[in-house]
Design a protein around this motif. Structure first.
Motif, PDB file in Angstrom:
ATOM      1  N   TYR A 116       0.805  -1.230   0.000  1.00 19.17           N
ATOM      2  CA  TYR A 116       0.000   0.000   0.000  1.00 19.17           C
ATOM      3  C   TYR A 116       0.836   1.277   0.000  1.00 19.17           C
ATOM      4  CZ  TYR A 116      -4.098  -2.924   1.004  1.00 19.17           C
ATOM      5  OH  TYR A 116      -5.090  -3.865   0.938  1.00 19.17           O
ATOM      6  N   THR A 117       2.109   1.229  -0.372  1.00 17.02           N
ATOM      7  CA  THR A 117       2.874   2.469  -0.472  1.00 17.02           C
ATOM      8  C   THR A 117       2.396   3.265  -1.691  1.00 17.02           C
ATOM      9  OG1 THR A 117       4.630   1.329  -1.698  1.00 17.02           O
ATOM     10  CG2 THR A 117       4.897   1.554   0.692  1.00 17.02           C
ATOM     11  N   HIS A 118       2.533   4.600  -1.585  1.00 18.16           N
ATOM     12  CA  HIS A 118       2.068   5.470  -2.666  1.00 18.16           C
ATOM     13  C   HIS A 118       3.115   6.529  -2.968  1.00 18.16           C
ATOM     14  CE1 HIS A 118      -0.516   7.800  -5.267  1.00 18.16           C
ATOM     15  NE2 HIS A 118      -0.363   8.882  -4.507  1.00 18.16           N
ATOM     16  N   LEU A 119       3.477   6.651  -4.255  1.00 17.00           N
ATOM     17  CA  LEU A 119       4.328   7.727  -4.744  1.00 17.00           C
ATOM     18  C   LEU A 119       3.491   8.572  -5.688  1.00 17.00           C
ATOM     19  CD1 LEU A 119       7.690   5.899  -5.625  1.00 17.00           C
ATOM     20  CD2 LEU A 119       6.884   6.744  -3.407  1.00 17.00           C
ATOM     21  N   ALA A 120       3.162   9.779  -5.263  1.00 20.07           N
ATOM     22  CA  ALA A 120       2.400  10.678  -6.119  1.00 20.07           C
ATOM     23  C   ALA A 120       3.309  11.281  -7.184  1.00 20.07           C
ATOM     24  CB  ALA A 120       1.740  11.764  -5.274  1.00 20.07           C
ATOM     25  N   HIS A 121       2.734  12.124  -7.999  1.00 21.50           N
ATOM     26  CA  HIS A 121       3.446  12.717  -9.133  1.00 21.50           C
ATOM     27  C   HIS A 121       4.687  13.484  -8.698  1.00 21.50           C
ATOM     28  CE1 HIS A 121       1.849  16.751  -8.127  1.00 21.50           C
ATOM     29  NE2 HIS A 121       0.771  16.086  -7.768  1.00 21.50           N
ATOM     30  N   ASP A 122       5.752  13.311  -9.460  1.00 15.58           N
ATOM     31  CA  ASP A 122       6.995  14.067  -9.334  1.00 15.58           C
ATOM     32  C   ASP A 122       7.776  13.769  -8.058  1.00 15.58           C
ATOM     33  OD1 ASP A 122       6.479  15.730 -11.784  1.00 15.58           O
ATOM     34  OD2 ASP A 122       4.800  16.429 -10.567  1.00 15.58           O
ATOM     35  N   CYS A 123       7.455  12.696  -7.372  1.00 12.47           N
ATOM     36  CA  CYS A 123       8.271  12.291  -6.230  1.00 12.47           C
ATOM     37  C   CYS A 123       9.601  11.730  -6.727  1.00 12.47           C
ATOM     38  CB  CYS A 123       7.556  11.232  -5.397  1.00 12.47           C
ATOM     39  SG  CYS A 123       6.179  11.873  -4.430  1.00 12.47           S
ATOM     40  N   VAL A 124      10.638  11.925  -5.915  1.00 10.99           N
ATOM     41  CA  VAL A 124      11.956  11.372  -6.219  1.00 10.99           C
ATOM     42  C   VAL A 124      12.439  10.637  -4.982  1.00 10.99           C
ATOM     43  CG1 VAL A 124      14.343  11.854  -6.849  1.00 10.99           C
ATOM     44  CG2 VAL A 124      12.495  13.213  -7.848  1.00 10.99           C
ATOM     45  N   VAL A 125      12.604   9.331  -5.097  1.00  5.52           N
ATOM     46  CA  VAL A 125      13.068   8.485  -3.996  1.00  5.52           C
ATOM     47  C   VAL A 125      14.424   7.925  -4.382  1.00  5.52           C
ATOM     48  CG1 VAL A 125      12.573   6.443  -2.598  1.00  5.52           C
ATOM     49  CG2 VAL A 125      10.696   7.923  -3.353  1.00  5.52           C
ATOM     50  N   GLY A 126      15.377   7.984  -3.454  1.00  2.18           N
ATOM     51  CA  GLY A 126      16.738   7.555  -3.730  1.00  2.18           C
ATOM     52  C   GLY A 126      16.925   6.056  -3.706  1.00  2.18           C
ATOM     53  N   ASN A 127      18.027   5.608  -3.117  1.00  2.00           N
ATOM     54  CA  ASN A 127      18.395   4.198  -3.101  1.00  2.00           C
ATOM     55  C   ASN A 127      18.393   3.654  -1.672  1.00  2.00           C
ATOM     56  OD1 ASN A 127      19.063   4.483  -5.911  1.00  2.00           O
ATOM     57  ND2 ASN A 127      21.039   5.333  -5.293  1.00  2.00           N
ATOM     58  N   ASN A 128      18.144   2.351  -1.564  1.00  2.00           N
ATOM     59  CA  ASN A 128      18.250   1.639  -0.284  1.00  2.00           C
ATOM     60  C   ASN A 128      17.296   2.162   0.782  1.00  2.00           C
ATOM     61  OD1 ASN A 128      20.685  -0.191  -0.814  1.00  2.00           O
ATOM     62  ND2 ASN A 128      21.504   1.837  -1.332  1.00  2.00           N
ATOM     63  N   THR A 129      16.152   2.685   0.372  1.00  2.00           N
ATOM     64  CA  THR A 129      15.163   3.133   1.348  1.00  2.00           C
ATOM     65  C   THR A 129      14.253   1.971   1.745  1.00  2.00           C
ATOM     66  OG1 THR A 129      13.450   3.768  -0.243  1.00  2.00           O
ATOM     67  CG2 THR A 129      15.161   5.411   0.264  1.00  2.00           C
TER      68      THR A 129
END
Length: 264
Positions: A116-129
């Motif tokens: 159920y994780t959500h990434l909305a528009h224009d999100c930037v997630v790095g590495n190893n999170t």
């Protein structure tokens, strides 16, 4: 050839590496590209301009690459880009970007994204999170490498979460979380630094001492944010081994929006 279940609907224009696995009843749109070694479970929807790297594990009922929920979105050719070796668990939803935010929503490499994780528009997630169940990002959020979001963490649009930061369960973020900080509450407040996480990642005693000094400058000495920034910069000479860590904090603080501020 890719292993596509007979009940899956894969557009012939989609680009799939030879060893990709597509599960039952999954739908793959014409502009989707999937790299080698990636497996997609049952009942998933992969659509839009979506690029998925290699060796990802995508579990059932995931939705990737659909238009954003931003009312300004008018069908522009925006993207979702997912890196390598990510695990994306059930019912996660990641949307494409918008032209106002650069056009790309991005997930890096080696991330562990629970259900159920959500990434909305224009999100930037790095590495190893690590995103625990129901961690939710509004639009334009940035998350640094090695950050951990506790279950049901909710992040307001445009908020930034620094590298090695951590949020507790049900944290509600309206302000930026600097690198290394542990935040908890509704709204979230800074509680400590992620010392145990840093030890597990091989930080030396000297580097951890520098992080403690940065914590004191930000939260224990009654300084304004500008004064704390100056104190943090000066720590590079005191802790030369931690110069990169000090630079990470200094660069983050330099980008803090004056109205939003940091968690306190």
């Amino acid at each position: 050839m890719a292993q596509i279940h007979p009940t899956a609907l894969v557009d012939p224009r989609a680009e799939l590496a030879d060893d990709v696995v597509i599960g039952p009843y999954t739908v793959v749109g014409p502009q989707v590209r999937i790299g080698p070694g990636t497996t997609v479970g049952a009942h998933c929807v992969l659509d839009g301009r979506t690029t998925i790297g290699r060796d990802n594990r995508i579990y059932p009922f995931v939705s990737l690459g659909l238009p954003s929920q931003d009312k300004k979105y008018a069908g522009e050719p925006c993207e979702l880009v997912i890196g390598d070796r990510n695990t994306i668990r059930e019912y996660s939803t990641y949307h494409i970007g918008t032209v106002q935010g650069g056009g790309v929503t991005r997930l890096g490499n080696d991330n562990w994204m629970m259900a159920y994780t959500h990434l909305a528009h224009d999100c930037v997630v790095g590495n190893n999170t690590i995103f625990a169940n129901n961690a939710q990002l509004a639009g334009h959020v940035q998350v640094g490498d090695w950050a951990i979001l506790g279950g049901f963490t909710v992040v307001h649009q445009f908020v930034r979460i620094g590298a090695h930061a951590m949020t507790a369960m049900c944290a509600l973020l309206f302000a930026d979380v600097p690198p290394f900080v542990m935040a908890q509450g509704q709204p979230a407040r800074a509680r400590s630094m992620n010392y145990e996480g840093l030890r597990r990642r091989g930080f030396s005693a000297t580097r951890i001492a520098a992080v403690k000094a940065m914590h004191k400058a930000l939260y224990r000495q009654g300084l304004t944010l500008q004064q704390a920034q100056q104190r943090v910069v000066a720590l590079a000479e005191q802790y030369p081994e931690a110069a990169a860590d000090v630079a990470l904090m200094s660069d983050f603080l330099a980008g803090v929006d004056a109205q939003r501020g940091i968690v306190r």
